[in-house]
Each structure stands twice: as structure tokens, then as C-alpha cells.
Design an enzyme around this catalytic site. Sequence first.
Site, PDB file in Angstrom:
ATOM      1  N   LYS A   1       0.844  -1.206   0.000  1.00  0.00           N
ATOM      2  CA  LYS A   1       0.000   0.000   0.000  1.00  0.00           C
ATOM      3  C   LYS A   1       0.876   1.252   0.000  1.00  0.00           C
ATOM      4  O   LYS A   1       1.906   1.293   0.685  1.00  0.00           O
ATOM      5  CB  LYS A   1      -0.887  -0.039   1.261  1.00  0.00           C
ATOM      6  CG  LYS A   1      -1.962   1.033   1.334  1.00  0.00           C
ATOM      7  CD  LYS A   1      -2.803   0.870   2.607  1.00  0.00           C
ATOM      8  CE  LYS A   1      -3.966   1.840   2.663  1.00  0.00           C
ATOM      9  NZ  LYS A   1      -4.817   1.627   3.858  1.00  0.00           N
TER      10      LYS A   1
ATOM     11  N   SER B   1      -9.798   1.474   2.832  1.00  0.00           N
ATOM     12  CA  SER B   1      -8.910   2.264   2.003  1.00  0.00           C
ATOM     13  C   SER B   1      -7.860   1.436   1.255  1.00  0.00           C
ATOM     14  O   SER B   1      -7.294   1.915   0.282  1.00  0.00           O
ATOM     15  CB  SER B   1      -8.198   3.299   2.863  1.00  0.00           C
ATOM     16  OG  SER B   1      -7.358   2.663   3.808  1.00  0.00           O
TER      17      SER B   1
ATOM     18  N   SER C   1     -10.081  -0.789   7.028  1.00  0.00           N
ATOM     19  CA  SER C   1      -9.428  -0.613   5.728  1.00  0.00           C
ATOM     20  C   SER C   1      -8.672  -1.829   5.196  1.00  0.00           C
ATOM     21  O   SER C   1      -8.247  -1.829   4.046  1.00  0.00           O
ATOM     22  CB  SER C   1      -8.472   0.582   5.778  1.00  0.00           C
ATOM     23  OG  SER C   1      -9.194   1.777   5.726  1.00  0.00           O
TER      24      SER C   1
END
Lengths: 485, 489
Positions: free
Chosen positions: A76, A151, A175
Site C-alpha cells: 500500500k 482504504s 481498511s
Amino acid sequence: MANITNQSLNEIIDNVKTKKVSSTELTKAYIKNIESAKKLNAFVTTTFDQALDKAKQFDIKPNFDQLLPGIPLAVKDLFCTKNTKTTAGSNILNNFIPSYESTVTKNLWDNGSFLLGKLNCDEFAMGSSNETSHYGNVINPVGDQLVPGGSSGGSSSALAADLTPATIGTDTGGSIRQPASFTGTVGLKPTYGLCSRWGIVAFASSLDQAGPMTKTIKDCAIMLESMSGFDEKDSTSINKKKEQYSKNLKDNIKGLKIGIPKEYRVDNMPKEVDELWGKGKKILKDLGAQLIDISLPHTKYALPTYYIVAPAEASSNLARYDGVRYGYRSKQGKDLIEMYEKTRSEGFGDEVKRRILIGTYVLSSGYYDAFYLKAQKVRQLIKKDFDDSFKKIDAILTPSTPSSAFKIGEKTNDPVSMYLNDIFTVPVNLAGLPALSMPAGVDKQGHPLGLQLIGKALDEQKILNIGYAFEKNCGFKNEIKKWWS
Amino acid sequence: MSKEKFDYFIKGEKGKYEVVIGLEVHAQVLSKSKLFSGSSTKFGADPNNQVSLIDSAFPGMLPVINEECIKQAVRTGHGLNAKINNYSVFDRKNYFYADLPQGYQISQYKNPIVGEGKVLLDMPYGSKEIGIERLHLEQDAGKSIHDMDPSNTYVDLNRSGIALMEIVSKPDLRSPDEVNAYIKKLRSIMRYLGTCDGNMQEGSLRADVNVSVRKEGDTNFGTRCEIKNVNSIKFMQMAIEYEAARQVELIENGKKIDQETRLFDTKKNETRSMRSKEDAHDYRYFPDPDLLPLKLEQKLIDDLKKSLPELPDKKKERFVKEYGLNAYEANVLVSEKEISDYYEEVAKLSDKKLAATWMMGDLFAMLNDRGLDISKSPISAKHFAELVQAIKSGEISGRIAKEVFEIMVESGDNPKKIIESKGMKQQSDPKELEKMINEILSKNKDKVDQYKAGKEKLFGFFVGQVMKLSGGKANPQLTNEILKKLLKG
């Protein structure tokens, strides 16, 4: 070997160890997959040359004793990676190249893996659909109109589309678990403090926690083992002995007590979610676990509490993005104040601005007691609910999300309905507990759905074991057609 | 010491006003590294050379508390006779400024590390106790430099993140003199403890000054103004005088005092409004989620207390008892640890009382003239003690001693060597002196007759002659005795 990427991390590691595939071959295969999956928009940055270099080095001098021998991994874009641009999905960091490596990614590299690229995410991890990223939507490989969750949407999408053998995300209110649920993959939010926060772009410090996202429970154990550990650079890091989660993985859950909280049956929840929960209960019961009805009475306050605490911390954490030292700076602005205003107006997207405003408001004098302080008190009650329940049970089973992946654009104009997507995941962050989302089935449209296992603090091994037993017996197979290539 | 009466009031047309002052002193903690990072705290490095990723607030950086800074705060708390809190919390104070990289300052708000304490001041009208409200730890900000470029401001982050102790007094101070004594006392205590170097020029000690006025005898406080960031005692005193007069004038003209933050303009010698209460920042304090609450074990607190050095108040008591000094002398000699150390070394080797007199006289005057600290004194304590002993034993007179002292300063030689090589030894042989005096008397028969006829003022003339003839070396006491005896005869 027909497809060396369509396998679990554990299998891929075996293939490398038994020299069925070299690190270079593996890396090239992923690069090919990534290049043909541009439509998914899962990557913000790729580091192919560097990855091929590392793969070559590994192949020349392999070390098969490592947990992740010669494994390329995309992560990420919230993890700071040395000499590789780190954007946090934001325009304000569009040119930011860290001179340092986050502790979690460093741990991964120290275990033999290397960076394949940086994965798209909601801006500063604020979002549940990856639609707030400055770098565009990410598409869910499950369907070309679907969000991948957020997310960590780039992470879930890349994992489900075989663009990385495993990945890591961060979970502040769901997330990791929600995108895992939306893509039919496994996601674990560890106990707060198990993985160092050092070098991860902060959203809400008291809730943020990095964790693995993988195809299987075993993979999840391997990744957790590789990334976790005490870090003296993070004052909230837990100082304890490292555990061998993958080695200690067991599928015998006989006699374990599984709590079923009544508050997780919410209004308007699709029937399929309820049915899936029922299926999960049955599987665990058939495996010899004991189901116990429990109550977590303050659950209904979790979402409002979360949407006070998280924005409050975020409003302060994001103050450093002011255009003075690094990142984006507006060319306009006659003086310091105007430079701040223009830089932050142009640098942040709408959702981030919304949360900064909420956070600033709830901390303001005259409102602090009514909002922030009260939320902190409620947070303690939510934590106490869990503590009380865990006196008589080993783990809690709930749905991961109230629905499957929704359509792109479906909720962007209604922030509150978007926030409701986190209803089952936020209580865990508020209580600092570990929780696992595991794929369990599909809804009518064939979209994956996940179930969540919540454990006691530092009880990762136990929920992994339950998940392991569940996985073997649930009969779910994540079938994704490669429509994008 | 004569006891004077406290008398600092502002006289208005409608009466006398008492000035009420409270100080928030910012003292830089003496520590090798910053409060939450490993960067050096050394003063005077090139701009932005002592800045870590944490100090400059890069994404994902986290603060880790520096244990030494905590210990320094606890030591200081003990030095202020204060309650040390086992539980304290670091909060974020949020505001935007170019030299505040995080966009917030990590400070302590509701739960400071040190609670209430007290400091004793010696004033000419007796001793006065000043209450300490609290002491908390916080980060310093960086420095904005506005005068390097006509259109740009530059930022130096060397100071960013250095540990400060904010010491908040109760509104117990009543005059610029008390402020002077209070700052000096705080500085002295912290220097004894080694917790702050107290260097005001380098900004290690600065203060926000809260001033209000009220009619003499009133028990309620007036509206206060806060004068920000004053970095010398002199400026503090000037600012207070100006501000108190300004407030009295407002009151006398029937106007209201606005609670506000003001700046002291050192060039114009006036305070100016910076921002009113309405414009006051809302700092949105909240506990820093990156740091756990600070829990101190009682044992650590107790151990630090046991390991404290002797502090000025205790030392003063001891100097009075052990060395027979008066309160004033003891006070001066304990004001700085280095001075007290010097004195004790001298006192060990010489007459204690005489040593104090000579130190506070000639030695201090010389150091003052040359702008030197006692640690840089050209005369070592050992040599100084020898000089005191030479005076005490009658080897040299006080007047000669002054000459010897001057030579010691210039040459660094020991007094014995100087006295011998220059033949400065006092003439204390009564026979020799008598011979000399007889010679003088016989040469000045007319004056002897006048003296005997009652013109006793001439005694001084004879002493002068003896000194002149002896090159100043005649023992004055003996000279007096012998002269008297011979003039009678």
C-alpha cells in the site's frame, strides 16, 4: 508450470524453495500481469527494474531459510519506502520520496522479499471504496463496475488479480478487512501495537494498524510473522517475543467458545449476509466449537465514536502537510497564511478536507467535552464490552461488512452511507483488538462476502487457527475471470 | 542587614496601586539530545544541521521520549520543593507556523509532570515565598529568520524539538525587584542541579510575564495582560514598569483593561498589543496518541531526590553556621554554584570571614570589570587563599594586599613569590618601627610640639610619614600604637 502466479503465497514459496521457479521468473510473471492489468489502476508506482535487480541477486545467492525467499511484493502506498515515491493517495505528497523505510516494510525485506510497486489507496486511507484517491479509482477484479473496498483498495484488487502474491494494508476502521471481504481474500488487522507504525503515513494514530492481506489463512500467518515485532521507535509498540504463527497453525478448534453478538444483526442488512453468518456458525459448530450468544451493548455507538476520534487525530496528524518542508506547495499565495490555504486547498481532496473540518470542530474549545472527551469515554465502554465478553469466550464471529462490493459512484455523494460500511469493523479498532476477515461465500450476484473473527488482544494465533479450520471446511473458492487483460 | 519596608506601588491620582506579577519561565533542559528525537541540542551549529526526520515532522515519524529529559524535569521539581506527579500526559497543542513542523507542539496540559512547589526569595524586607503552580515539559519550536532576504523567510529547525521546562509561578510577585530575585533564584537552583544552563543570551531562559494592577488593599485581581517571550531580566523589569503604568492610567481614566497578549518593544521601551482574547488561538489540546501516558515509579522519584546536590538555601544555612558569615554574605556566595565552590576552597585554606570580605570586594570587582565568570578567574582559589592568609597573619597590610592582588591578576603568580620578590613584606618588628618613628619625630619637632599642644589632627601626618618612609610596608596597627606611645612620652 502453467500459471506460477495463480497460487497461494505458501505454494509460491515452496516453488521457489524447490527451485521449480526462480525469483526472476516469478518477478517477470508478476510484471507481465501488472502490465496487462492497467485498467484496474491498482498501482500508483511500479518498481520493476529494482525488483528484477533484487530477484537476480536472490537467484545468484539464494537464502531459502527466510520466510519470504525471493518473493516480490507490492505494498500500500501509505508505507514509506526508501527512495521510492510515497503518495498516501494524495496530491499533497505527489512528489514525496522518503529517505527512509517503514519498519514494517523493512521487516518484509529483511525476510527475503522485495518491492514490486506501490498500491493505490484512498487519500490518507480515508475512504471505504478507494474513490478518494488522487490517483483515480481502483477497479475490483470481481467486476468492472465494482469498488475494491477501501482504504486498502489497491492492495485488495492487486491481490485478487494476481498482481502480487500477498500484500499489506493498514486498517484504521476496517481498511484491511472490508476490501478483503469485497474481493474474496483474507485480511487481518492485528492487535494495536503488534506492528510498528513507524514510517507509515499516519491517519489516526490510536487506531492505525498495519496488517497482511493474502489469499489464504496460512499466507496470512506467514505475512504476519514477517511484518510484526517490537520497535523501539514506536512508543505504542508492544514489547513481546515474536511468534511463529505459520508454524503453529492448527485446524483443531474443538471446544473453543465462539461468541455471537446480537448487536451485529443490523436493520436493512441483506438476507444473504445473515445467511452467510448462519453458515459460518454452522461450520464452526460442526468442527466442535461451542456457540455462545453474547451482547456488546455499546456497539451502536461505535460508528459515531469512531467518526469523532479518527477525524480528531487526523486533523492534527495532517497539519504537517503545509508546503513548507516537503510535498506539494502552491505557487500562489502572497504570504505564509495564504500559502498554507492554497497549498492545503489544492493538495487535499474533499474527503480529507471533510475529516479535517470534523476533527478540528470536535477538538475546538466549547465542543471538546461534548464530542472528543465523550467519544473517549464511550470508547472505553466499547472496549469494556469486549473485555467482559472475552472472559467467557475465545473469539467472536460476525459478518465483515453489511453488504458486498457496491458500484463505483454509488455512495460518493452520501458520505454517511459510505461510513455505514464500516459498522462491523470499527468497534475492533476502537478496542485495539485483532480481527480477521475471511472469505465465506458470495451473494446473489456472485460477489464475495466475508466473515469476521475477533480475538482477544494478542490472540492472533487463535483466530488464525479458527480461520484455518473454517477455510478448510467452507468450500469457498474465489473464482475471478481475468476480464481486464 | 537592615530591614527595609516593601514599597513598590504605582502612584496614581486616585491612590496607590499594587502590581501583581506571575511568570511563565521557559527553561531549556540540559540534555545531549532533544525531547523526542536523538538530534543534538548543542548551541551555535549551522542552520538545519541538528535536525532529524522527527524534528522536521516527516510522514510516519513518531516521537520517543528522552528519559534524561524526564529525569531533569523531576530533579528540577525537587529543587522547587514541588510535588512530582507519578502520572502525566503529553498533549498536542495545535497551531500553524512555519517553524513548527508538526503543526502542533507536544506539551503537557492537564497533567503536568510536576505540581505545586515553592521558591524562597531573600528581599531587603525579609524572606518571601513565591508559589510554583506547576512545571511541565514541552518541545521548543524552530526559528524563523525574517531578515536574511527581502521577500522570503528562512526557517532554522536546530531548536525544533529541544526540551523546555515551563515553570509557572503563582501570581505572588509584586515588583520588578522581586522578579529579578525570582529569576536569579530559579536560575541558581537549576544551575546547581545541572538541569538548565540559564544562559539568557542564548535563549536558554526566557519568560512570559503576566501583569495586572489593583488598588492597594484590594483582594481581587485585576485583568491581566501577558507579555510574551522576554529574554532578559532587565527587559522584564522595563516591560513590567511600562505595563503597570499603562494599566494604572487606563483605570484612572475610567477605561477597561483588555485581557490580551502583548509584545515588549525593547527599542521603544513599550508594550504593544499582539492579539486580544477574542483572537486568542484555540489550540485544540488533546492527548498525543503517539505517546503513552508517562508513569513514573516512586522509586525513581525518590532516588533522584536522594542524589540531588546541596541547593542554595541549604548551602546558605550551612555557610552561616559553618563559616560564621552573615546572611547577606552567605546569600551572595551561594548565588552561583561556582562561586560557592571557589569560596569553600578558599575558606578551607584561610580565614573564613576575611576570605568572604575579600572575595565579595576586590575579586568580584575585578571579575565584573573584566566580564569574567569566576570559573575563568585569573586567580586560583589556592592563590587567593594564600593572599588572605598573608593579610590575616600580618605579613602584608591591606593596602599592600591590593597591590599584590593586582600583580596576581596580571601575572598569575602566587602571592608569596610576589611579596618576596618585590620586598612587600610588612614591617612588623617593633624595634625597627620604633627606630623609624623616632627618626621621623626628631625631624619634625615643630609638629610634635603642635601635636602636644592639642593639634591632634597631626597624628595622621605622622602615620603618613611612617608609610612613606617604609614604602607602605609598616604594620599600620603597630605604627599607631608606637606613635601614640612615643608622642605621649
